[in-house]
Design a protein around this motif. Structure first.
Motif, mmCIF file in Angstrom:
data_model
loop_
_atom_site.group_PDB
_atom_site.id
_atom_site.type_symbol
_atom_site.label_atom_id
_atom_site.label_comp_id
_atom_site.label_asym_id
_atom_site.label_seq_id
_atom_site.Cartn_x
_atom_site.Cartn_y
_atom_site.Cartn_z
ATOM 1 N N UNK A 133 -24.080 29.566 -17.122
ATOM 2 C CA UNK A 133 -23.889 28.156 -16.760
ATOM 3 C C UNK A 133 -25.071 27.611 -15.965
ATOM 4 N N UNK A 134 -25.624 28.407 -15.063
ATOM 5 C CA UNK A 134 -26.768 27.950 -14.276
ATOM 6 C C UNK A 134 -27.965 27.612 -15.156
ATOM 7 N N UNK A 135 -28.182 28.450 -16.182
ATOM 8 C CA UNK A 135 -29.294 28.205 -17.102
ATOM 9 C C UNK A 135 -29.077 26.910 -17.880
ATOM 10 N N UNK A 136 -27.847 26.728 -18.376
ATOM 11 C CA UNK A 136 -27.548 25.529 -19.150
ATOM 12 C C UNK A 136 -27.645 24.272 -18.288
ATOM 13 N N UNK A 137 -27.170 24.362 -17.047
ATOM 14 C CA UNK A 137 -27.237 23.212 -16.153
ATOM 15 C C UNK A 137 -28.696 22.845 -15.817
ATOM 16 N N UNK A 138 -29.562 23.863 -15.695
ATOM 17 C CA UNK A 138 -30.980 23.593 -15.429
ATOM 18 C C UNK A 138 -31.617 22.827 -16.591
ATOM 19 N N UNK A 139 -31.242 23.223 -17.829
ATOM 20 C CA UNK A 139 -31.744 22.510 -19.012
ATOM 21 C C UNK A 139 -31.245 21.071 -19.002
ATOM 22 N N UNK A 140 -29.965 20.901 -18.658
ATOM 23 C CA UNK A 140 -29.397 19.542 -18.615
ATOM 24 C C UNK A 140 -30.150 18.689 -17.597
ATOM 25 N N UNK A 141 -30.384 19.234 -16.425
ATOM 26 C CA UNK A 141 -31.080 18.470 -15.384
ATOM 27 C C UNK A 141 -32.518 18.131 -15.788
ATOM 28 N N UNK A 142 -33.172 19.065 -16.473
ATOM 29 C CA UNK A 142 -34.538 18.806 -16.912
ATOM 30 C C UNK A 142 -34.589 17.644 -17.908
ATOM 31 N N UNK A 143 -33.671 17.649 -18.875
ATOM 32 C CA UNK A 143 -33.653 16.575 -19.881
ATOM 33 C C UNK A 143 -33.196 15.257 -19.280
#
Length: 545
Positions: free
Chosen positions: A343-353
């Motif tokens: 989840x942390x990895x996916x959330x980081x991608x979301x925040x970047x986009x």
């Protein structure tokens, strides 16, 4: 001949016989003498020749001995006749010819008689020949005159009849060729005129032609549709048709300068229309100076542009709220404990986009604001280096990842500029972002600043593949991205350079793409107004604080 034959006569008897024979054939009296002594005479018997008196005192003989040839006319006691004498000096003596005057007079009378009878006949024959020739010449000249009149009246199909052997044959053929060539050229000119007229009338842009005195000469239907009322007439001035002093002043300026060349552009609102105007001088076939004015109606284009701009602004504004909410929820989830491992990895991608989308929305809103405010921004004295540091902060990771060197050379006199801080930061951030994205690994990005009069000039240079040929003029269009070149990283929204151009224009500056002379890459050069004085320095400090 006589000299040649004289050598053959070795004796006086043979000489006398030869002279007698030649004289009878020619009808002349021939006398040959040496030192005045007569050796032979064609009209005196050979036995009496020795008794003839000395002829050395004869006038013709004396003259021949002196000058080589002698003449005289007198009565001959020997023949009892009036004779004409002609003597010629020879190497061995003198040869004399004598012709009776009666024979000469008889021949002259015969010739005069023949002349008197033949002269009227010759005159009559000449008159008849002249009459025939004059009638032929008159017919030919009349035909040439008729052909010339026909050509002058536009009947280029008329031709001269060519008669074989006629003295005017070549001239007639030349006139016929000339008429044929003129007919062909006139037909070509008429065709070209028709094509130009059709093109002129079919143009959607309004075209107006003004002569050197400022009077209207011609226009096309599209221009007539742009002008209200019945004001458009030949001979009127431009200001009587279009009440726009700036356009009239521009035309007057071009007409006043005979050496003026080039195109001038102008935009204004007239008769509920938005018009873009192109004004250019030209010379007609007679060398007269004229001005062509081309009007393009941009009312509908600008209306659609306004609709598009409003739509982009509304959509961008509406996107800010959901993007903010998504960012808030994502950051909240990132702070929660006990989440699954991925989840942390996916959330980081979301925040970047979300960050990239927020940046695009911000650029769109800023670009729309610049367009709606007619490019007016409030400029204050700004110190360049702190703004450049702040712009580079968001790009530092990308530059470090590609091992790029950032080489800065801002001259002290170029540090203070009149600008809006946010706008200047946007310009530096977008130009640096492009330079870092397209630079090869391990290369340098150069940033230079210098002072030129009242203007500060800045350059951002990379050593990447550069802008492909044919795309130089389009890179400042919004949403336009040049084709991928080499290993350059693609990305961005295509708004960066458009935003730079609008922002710099709002600041009273400009931007251009320059092809480097010392190697590959792209070099962007932009200008801003310089800020001078202590007030500017204190204002820059307050802004930085």
């Amino acid at each position: 001949m006589l000299m040649d034959d004289r050598d053959k006569a070795s004796t006086e008897e043979s000489l006398d016989a030869w002279v007698t024979r030649v004289g009878s054939k020619l009808g002349f009296r021939i006398t040959y003498m040496e030192n005045g002594h007569v050796l032979a005479d064609s009209n005196v018997p050979a036995a009496e020749v020795p008794d003839m008196e000395d002829h050395s005192t004869r006038p013709e003989v004396i003259e021949a001995l002196d000058s080589g040839v002698g003449f005289s006319q007198r009565h001959s006691a020997t023949l009892d006749k009036d004779l004409i004498y002609a003597a010629k000096k020879l190497p061995g003596g003198v040869l004399r010819l004598a012709v009776p005057m009666a024979d000469v007079e008889a021949r002259r009378a015969a010739m005069l008689s023949i002349l008197w009878w033949s002269m009227p006949l010759a005159v009559l024959a000449a008159l008849l020949i002249g009459l025939l020739l004059s009638r032929s010449l008159t017919r030919s000249i009349s035909a040439f005159s008729a052909a010339a009149r026909a050509i002058g009246e536009g009947r280029y199909g008329d031709r001269l009849r060519v008669y074989p052997g006629s003295e005017f044959k070549q001239l007639a053929e030349a006139v016929n060729r000339m008429a044929s060539d003129i007919q062909t050229n006139i037909q070509k000119l008429q065709d070209e005129q028709g094509q130009r007229a059709a093109l002129f009338d079919s143009l959607s842009e309004g075209v107006l032609i003004v002569d050197g005195s400022g009077k209207i000469r011609d226009w096309n239907p599209a221009f007539a549709n742009m002008v209200p009322g019945e004001t458009l007439r030949q001979g009127r001035t431009l200001l009587e048709v279009i009440m726009e002093p700036r356009l009239q002043n521009l035309v007057d300026e071009m007409s006043a300068d005979p050496e003026y060349s080039g195109t001038r552009l102008l935009s204004f609102h007239y008769a509920e229309r938005d018009l873009d105007v192109i004004v250019e001088p030209f010379r007609d076939n007679g060398g007269g100076r004229n001005t062509v004015i081309v009007l393009r109606d941009t009312t509908e284009v600008r209306r659609l542009e306004s609709i598009r701009s409003d739509f982009v602004a509304n959509v961008s504004h509406e996107l800010r709220t959901p993007l903010t909410n998504i960012r808030g929820y994502a950051e909240t989830l990132m702070d929660m404990e006990g989440l699954p491992e991925n989840c942390g990895k996916f959330l980081a991608v979301i925040l970047k986009n979300i960050g990239q989308m927020t940046l695009i929305v911000s650029d769109l809103l800023q670009l729309t604001r610049l367009e709606h405010d007619d490019g007016e921004v409030e400029s204050t004295p700004i110190r360049v280096s702190p703004v450049l540091d702040e712009a580079f902060t968001t790009l530092e990771y990308a530059a470090r990842d590609k091992e790029l060197r950032i080489e800065r050379d801002i001259a002290p006199e170029a540090e203070l500029v009149l600008a809006d801080r946010q706008g200047l930061e946007t310009v530096f951030r977008n130009l640096l972002d492009n330079a870092i994205r397209y630079s090869p690994k391990g290369q340098a990005v150069q940033i230079r600043g210098m002072r030129e009069g009242d203007t500060c000039v800045f350059e951002v240079r990379d050593f990447g593949p550069g802008i492909p040929r044919g795309h130089e003029k389009r890179i400042f269009e919004r949403f336009y991205r040049a084709p991928e070149v080499g290993n350059a990283q693609r990305g961005g929204s295509g708004l960066g350079l458009a935003l730079c151009q609008h922002s710099l224009r709002a600041h009273g500056g400009g931007i251009e793409l320059v092809t480097p002379d010392d190697g590959p890459g792209a070099l962007f050069r932009f200008t801003l107004r310089a800020a001078d004085g202590e007030a500017a320095e204190s204002g820059a400090k307050e802004t930085s604080a």
